[in-house]
Design an enzyme around this catalytic site. Structure first.
Site, PDB file in Angstrom:
ATOM      1  CD  GLU A  46      -2.525   1.565   2.288  1.00 53.76           C
ATOM      2  OE1 GLU A  46      -3.618   2.049   2.420  1.00 53.76           O
ATOM      3  OE2 GLU A  46      -2.696   0.412   3.608  1.00 53.76           O
ATOM      4  CE  LYS A  65      -6.598  -0.092   1.931  1.00 50.04           C
ATOM      5  NZ  LYS A  65      -7.145  -0.728   2.920  1.00 50.04           N
TER       6      LYS A  65
END
Length: 296
Positions: free
Chosen positions: A177, A214
């Site tokens: 992420e 993500k």
């Protein structure tokens, strides 16, 4: 652990991944939005008890079902606690058919070079072993990109993939992420650099390797389509990143192939003072809306 079944659920499942991983830094704000003021707790332990009660109420709600939620990201303390008397990862998978993930980062370093790198994670391998033994399928770790600087973005992505390889070596699937801050003026330029660095890192992974990504909802619709199709990417999920749920859902629906992994967007409108019927109804509406945007 039912690894193959979990992988197939994440790869093909319809729905989204719930982010229930508020940490010590984000819990006070999450509790305040939930209607729990700071005068309700006098210690960090009491704070974590309250945030766990909120998570347990969400997860055990009849509205929180596997036909809309395919995965859930847990905070370390949540992994070690129970939902309805059963270990949290076991409850998610066995009772709901929801794949458990674990947040493994320990927060962010101070900003430098336009990015915030992840802090040292200490005994990461020990934590990964505990997670695997608990039935966790994968992990999540967040760093931040605050500007379109090639050197900083390259360092940020390199750190994500380096730690990701340690996670893969432990038998878990990492969610990487590298979040682009949605308010920066050069967001589109930063996203272009980020995509290039991710593609380069993906191509360097060994054959058969898989990661998840993500990412912030992009400025250009469909911008991450090539990453979604990449053979070494199991799934690409979107963070709400500060957008209100309706706006995040609208942006997500314009990016086919991405599914949500919302935290604030999921819990928006839920409060501690709601009775169970009102809580379940509000949660159900949120789940329906996020799942619909994820299916676009």
């Amino acid at each position: 652990m039912d690894f193959d079944a979990m992988r197939e659920r994440i790869r093909t499942g319809k729905g989204f991944i719930a982010a229930l991983d508020q940490s010590g830094g984000s819990s006070p704000k999450a509790l305040k939005l939930y209607g729990v003021e700071e005068d309700r707790y006098a210690s960090e332990e009491e704070m974590f008890d309250l945030i766990h009660a909120m998570r347990e109420r969400i997860v055990t709600s009849d509205a929180f079902t596997g036909d809309r939620v395919i995965g859930a990201i847990l905070f370390e303390q949540t992994m070690d606690r129970t939902f309805d008397g059963r270990p949290a990862p076991e409850y998610l998978w066995k009772e709901k058919g929801i794949v458990p993930f674990l947040k493994v980062d320990k927060g962010l370093e101070e900003a430098g070079g336009g990015v915030q790198m992840m802090k040292d994670m200490g005994d990461l391998e020990g934590l990964l072993g505990r997670a695997r033994d608990a039935g966790v399928f994968g992990t999540k770790m967040r760093s931040v990109i605050g500007g379109a600087g090639r050197e900083g973005i390259a360092r940020n992505v390199a750190q994500q993939f380096e730690v990701g390889e340690r996670i893969r070596a432990a038998g878990l699937v990492p969610i990487l992420e590298p979040e682009v801050t949605i308010t920066i003026p050069d967001k589109a330029e930063a996203e272009a650099m980020l995509r290039e660095e991710i593609e380069r890192a993906l191509d360097a992974l060994p054959e058969g390797a898989e990661v998840m990504l993500k990412l912030s909802l992009p400025s250009e619709d469909g911008f991450y389509a090539d990453l979604i199709r990449h053979p070494k990417v199991l799934r690409v999920v979107a963070l709400s990143g500060g957008y209100a749920r309706d706006e995040a859902n609208a942006l997500l629906a314009r990016n086919p192939g991405m599914i949500a992994s919302f935290s604030r967007g999921l819990t928006e409108g839920l409060t501690d003072g709601m009775d169970d019927a009102a809580f379940d109804a509000a949660l159900g509406r949120a789940l329906d809306d996020i799942a619909a945007a994820s299916a676009a």
